[in-house]
Design a protein around this motif. Structure first.
Motif, PDB file in Angstrom:
ATOM      1  N   MET A   1       0.845  -1.199   0.000  1.00 34.44           N
ATOM      2  CA  MET A   1       0.000   0.000   0.000  1.00 34.44           C
ATOM      3  C   MET A   1       0.870   1.235   0.000  1.00 34.44           C
ATOM      4  SD  MET A   1      -3.057  -0.766   2.563  1.00 34.44           S
ATOM      5  CE  MET A   1      -3.798  -2.393   2.657  1.00 34.44           C
ATOM      6  N   CYS A   2       0.561   2.136  -0.915  1.00 36.56           N
ATOM      7  CA  CYS A   2       1.427   3.313  -1.005  1.00 36.56           C
ATOM      8  C   CYS A   2       0.714   4.609  -0.726  1.00 36.56           C
ATOM      9  CB  CYS A   2       2.164   3.278  -2.318  1.00 36.56           C
ATOM     10  SG  CYS A   2       3.620   2.311  -2.023  1.00 36.56           S
ATOM     11  N   GLY A   3       0.955   5.643  -1.548  1.00 39.58           N
ATOM     12  CA  GLY A   3       0.534   6.979  -1.162  1.00 39.58           C
ATOM     13  C   GLY A   3      -0.699   7.484  -1.891  1.00 39.58           C
ATOM     14  N   GLY A  71      -3.688  12.459  -6.216  1.00 39.21           N
ATOM     15  CA  GLY A  71      -2.474  11.837  -6.723  1.00 39.21           C
ATOM     16  C   GLY A  71      -2.196  10.530  -5.995  1.00 39.21           C
ATOM     17  N   HIS A  72      -1.379   9.687  -6.635  1.00 41.72           N
ATOM     18  CA  HIS A  72      -1.152   8.335  -6.118  1.00 41.72           C
ATOM     19  C   HIS A  72       0.273   7.897  -6.390  1.00 41.72           C
ATOM     20  CE1 HIS A  72      -1.603   3.810  -6.265  1.00 41.72           C
ATOM     21  NE2 HIS A  72      -2.371   4.067  -5.220  1.00 41.72           N
ATOM     22  N   THR A  73       0.880   7.242  -5.425  1.00 42.56           N
ATOM     23  CA  THR A  73       2.087   6.472  -5.694  1.00 42.56           C
ATOM     24  C   THR A  73       1.736   5.007  -5.475  1.00 42.56           C
ATOM     25  OG1 THR A  73       2.793   6.980  -3.427  1.00 42.56           O
ATOM     26  CG2 THR A  73       3.839   8.224  -5.214  1.00 42.56           C
ATOM     27  N   ARG A  74       2.107   4.165  -6.433  1.00 38.84           N
ATOM     28  CA  ARG A  74       1.637   2.768  -6.469  1.00 38.84           C
ATOM     29  C   ARG A  74       2.736   1.790  -6.081  1.00 38.84           C
ATOM     30  NH1 ARG A  74       1.057  -1.158 -11.446  1.00 38.84           N
ATOM     31  NH2 ARG A  74      -0.440  -2.654 -10.628  1.00 38.84           N
ATOM     32  N   TRP A  75       2.328   0.786  -5.361  1.00 39.89           N
ATOM     33  CA  TRP A  75       3.181  -0.388  -5.135  1.00 39.89           C
ATOM     34  C   TRP A  75       2.396  -1.547  -5.746  1.00 39.89           C
ATOM     35  CZ3 TRP A  75       7.910  -0.553  -2.400  1.00 39.89           C
ATOM     36  CH2 TRP A  75       8.458  -1.827  -2.268  1.00 39.89           C
ATOM     37  N   ALA A  76       2.810  -1.978  -6.934  1.00 39.87           N
ATOM     38  CA  ALA A  76       2.007  -2.914  -7.727  1.00 39.87           C
ATOM     39  C   ALA A  76       1.748  -4.231  -7.006  1.00 39.87           C
ATOM     40  CB  ALA A  76       2.720  -3.203  -9.038  1.00 39.87           C
ATOM     41  N   THR A  77       0.485  -4.645  -6.971  1.00 41.46           N
ATOM     42  CA  THR A  77       0.155  -6.001  -6.518  1.00 41.46           C
ATOM     43  C   THR A  77      -0.495  -6.792  -7.645  1.00 41.46           C
ATOM     44  OG1 THR A  77      -2.060  -5.399  -5.716  1.00 41.46           O
ATOM     45  CG2 THR A  77      -0.241  -5.221  -4.134  1.00 41.46           C
ATOM     46  N   HIS A  78      -1.252  -6.126  -8.529  1.00 43.24           N
ATOM     47  CA  HIS A  78      -1.943  -6.802  -9.627  1.00 43.24           C
ATOM     48  C   HIS A  78      -1.620  -6.069 -10.921  1.00 43.24           C
ATOM     49  CE1 HIS A  78      -4.048  -8.223  -6.106  1.00 43.24           C
ATOM     50  NE2 HIS A  78      -4.605  -9.185  -6.841  1.00 43.24           N
ATOM     51  N   GLY A  79      -0.750  -6.673 -11.747  1.00 45.76           N
ATOM     52  CA  GLY A  79      -0.277  -6.012 -12.962  1.00 45.76           C
ATOM     53  C   GLY A  79       1.063  -5.352 -12.688  1.00 45.76           C
ATOM     54  N   ALA A  86      -0.347   2.139 -13.799  1.00 47.03           N
ATOM     55  CA  ALA A  86      -0.262   3.180 -12.771  1.00 47.03           C
ATOM     56  C   ALA A  86      -1.646   3.788 -12.556  1.00 47.03           C
ATOM     57  CB  ALA A  86       0.740   4.248 -13.204  1.00 47.03           C
ATOM     58  N   HIS A  87      -1.859   4.336 -11.369  1.00 50.41           N
ATOM     59  CA  HIS A  87      -3.130   5.003 -11.066  1.00 50.41           C
ATOM     60  C   HIS A  87      -2.986   6.486 -11.402  1.00 50.41           C
ATOM     61  CE1 HIS A  87      -4.248   1.725  -7.868  1.00 50.41           C
ATOM     62  NE2 HIS A  87      -3.445   1.233  -8.812  1.00 50.41           N
ATOM     63  N   PRO A  88      -4.034   7.219 -11.720  1.00 45.00           N
ATOM     64  CA  PRO A  88      -5.453   6.881 -11.628  1.00 45.00           C
ATOM     65  C   PRO A  88      -5.927   5.978 -12.770  1.00 45.00           C
ATOM     66  CG  PRO A  88      -5.174   9.111 -12.454  1.00 45.00           C
ATOM     67  CD  PRO A  88      -3.813   8.634 -12.075  1.00 45.00           C
ATOM     68  N   ILE A  99      -8.224   6.321  -7.568  1.00 45.52           N
ATOM     69  CA  ILE A  99      -6.931   5.822  -7.104  1.00 45.52           C
ATOM     70  C   ILE A  99      -7.196   4.911  -5.910  1.00 45.52           C
ATOM     71  CG2 ILE A  99      -5.526   7.710  -7.989  1.00 45.52           C
ATOM     72  CD1 ILE A  99      -5.650   9.060  -5.290  1.00 45.52           C
ATOM     73  N   HIS A 100      -6.254   4.011  -5.647  1.00 49.02           N
ATOM     74  CA  HIS A 100      -6.557   2.928  -4.692  1.00 49.02           C
ATOM     75  C   HIS A 100      -5.286   2.429  -4.030  1.00 49.02           C
ATOM     76  CE1 HIS A 100      -7.128  -1.729  -4.713  1.00 49.02           C
ATOM     77  NE2 HIS A 100      -7.473  -1.274  -3.524  1.00 49.02           N
ATOM     78  N   ASN A 101      -5.345   2.291  -2.727  1.00 49.92           N
ATOM     79  CA  ASN A 101      -4.337   1.533  -1.987  1.00 49.92           C
ATOM     80  C   ASN A 101      -4.988   0.247  -1.507  1.00 49.92           C
ATOM     81  OD1 ASN A 101      -2.440   3.502  -2.228  1.00 49.92           O
ATOM     82  ND2 ASN A 101      -2.411   4.098  -0.076  1.00 49.92           N
ATOM     83  N   GLY A 102      -4.272  -0.870  -1.593  1.00 46.11           N
ATOM     84  CA  GLY A 102      -4.792  -2.126  -1.069  1.00 46.11           C
ATOM     85  C   GLY A 102      -5.076  -3.123  -2.174  1.00 46.11           C
ATOM     86  N   ILE A 103      -5.960  -4.061  -1.866  1.00 45.19           N
ATOM     87  CA  ILE A 103      -6.271  -5.144  -2.808  1.00 45.19           C
ATOM     88  C   ILE A 103      -7.776  -5.379  -2.834  1.00 45.19           C
ATOM     89  CG2 ILE A 103      -6.038  -7.640  -3.219  1.00 45.19           C
ATOM     90  CD1 ILE A 103      -3.187  -7.434  -2.109  1.00 45.19           C
ATOM     91  N   GLU A 124      -4.223  -4.103 -16.164  1.00 43.48           N
ATOM     92  CA  GLU A 124      -4.306  -5.445 -15.561  1.00 43.48           C
ATOM     93  C   GLU A 124      -4.587  -5.357 -14.068  1.00 43.48           C
ATOM     94  OE1 GLU A 124      -0.298  -5.975 -16.564  1.00 43.48           O
ATOM     95  OE2 GLU A 124      -0.717  -6.996 -18.448  1.00 43.48           O
ATOM     96  N   THR A 125      -4.932  -4.194 -13.577  1.00 42.33           N
ATOM     97  CA  THR A 125      -5.045  -4.009 -12.124  1.00 42.33           C
ATOM     98  C   THR A 125      -6.388  -4.482 -11.574  1.00 42.33           C
ATOM     99  OG1 THR A 125      -6.008  -1.811 -12.359  1.00 42.33           O
ATOM    100  CG2 THR A 125      -3.618  -1.938 -12.262  1.00 42.33           C
ATOM    101  N   ASP A 126      -6.385  -4.764 -10.272  1.00 46.91           N
ATOM    102  CA  ASP A 126      -7.636  -4.995  -9.538  1.00 46.91           C
ATOM    103  C   ASP A 126      -8.425  -3.687  -9.424  1.00 46.91           C
ATOM    104  OD1 ASP A 126      -5.487  -4.051  -7.977  1.00 46.91           O
ATOM    105  OD2 ASP A 126      -6.310  -4.854  -6.120  1.00 46.91           O
ATOM    106  N   THR A 127      -7.702  -2.562  -9.407  1.00 44.95           N
ATOM    107  CA  THR A 127      -8.309  -1.243  -9.181  1.00 44.95           C
ATOM    108  C   THR A 127      -9.267  -0.822 -10.287  1.00 44.95           C
ATOM    109  OG1 THR A 127      -6.263  -0.607  -8.093  1.00 44.95           O
ATOM    110  CG2 THR A 127      -7.739   1.184  -8.766  1.00 44.95           C
ATOM    111  N   GLU A 128      -8.956  -1.159 -11.537  1.00 52.73           N
ATOM    112  CA  GLU A 128      -9.752  -0.613 -12.641  1.00 52.73           C
ATOM    113  C   GLU A 128     -11.218  -1.039 -12.557  1.00 52.73           C
ATOM    114  OE1 GLU A 128      -8.233  -1.124 -16.633  1.00 52.73           O
ATOM    115  OE2 GLU A 128      -9.924   0.034 -17.438  1.00 52.73           O
TER     116      GLU A 128
END
Ligand code: GLU
Length: 198
Positions: A1-3, A71-79, A86-88, A99-103, A124-128
């Motif tokens: 989880m990032c920023g 704004g978002h800084t991402r730590w990739a978990t899915h993709g 990258a988010h958004p 934008i999303h932190n977590g899973i 490829e993200t869970d977020t989309e």
């Protein structure tokens, strides 16, 4: 989880968001992005790598002025850590960004249902999946972004912080969280959201 940083007020949202993301850099991340609600609609930019990559891109192609954004800084978990992932993440209308932190643990099932109903995915993200769920919920709530977020959270399994904007709701940045931090800063003529007190 990032920023995560969100802002609505009288200052340049981009300046507030970028300086907020810089304060969150210590957490580590692999990509960064911003979304602004401008007079001409939603404006986004996102880049793999360090914040400087995003800042250089914004210098090359400046975004229109805005007083609401995130704004978002991402730590990739899915993709993988790419520009696209990258988010958004933006919905099919190009008006809504999240934008999303977590899973989001049930994202595959959600994505299948959304694709069957005609939503086009570009990452490829869970977020989309959340962006497209919010797109439908925003329409069925009659354009109420907060209500759309409440409706969507009920469909999500997992731990998350989510922040969203819609260009038809210009002075509104909506946040939600479950088992993941979100700090609200209330000011005079301006308010802030962040994933971390710093
Ligand atoms: N699961 C999301 C992704 O992989 C968010 C990762 C994060 O918390 O930065 O894009």
């Amino acid at each position: 989880m990032c920023g995560i940083v969100g802002y609505v007020g009288e200052q340049s949202a981009l300046d507030v968001v970028i300086s907020g993301l810089r304060r969150l850099e210590y957490r580590g991340y692999d990509s960064a992005g911003v979304a602004l609600v401008t007079a001409d609609g939603l404006a986004t930019d996102k880049r793999a790598g360090k914040l400087i990559n995003l800042e250089e891109s914004l210098d090359r192609t400046p975004l229109p002025a805005a007083t609401a954004g995130m704004g978002h800084t991402r730590w990739a978990t899915h993709g993988g850590p790419t520009d696209r992932n990258a988010h958004p993440h933006v919905d099919c209308t190009g008006k809504l960004a999240v934008i999303h932190n977590g899973i989001i643990e049930n994202f595959s099932k959600l994505r299948l249902g959304l694709e069957t109903n005609g939503h086009d995915f570009s990452s490829e993200t869970d977020t989309e999946s959340v962006a497209h769920l919010l797109e439908d919920a925003y329409a069925s709530s009659g354009g109420n972004l907060a209500q759309a977020m409440r409706d969507v959270c009920k469909q999500l399994v997992g731990a998350f912080t989510l922040v969203a904007v819609h260009s038809d709701s210009p002075d509104c940045v909506v946040g939600a969280r479950r088992n993941s931090p979100l700090v609200v800063g209330r000011g005079v003529g301006e308010n802030f959201l962040a994933s971390d007190v710093s």
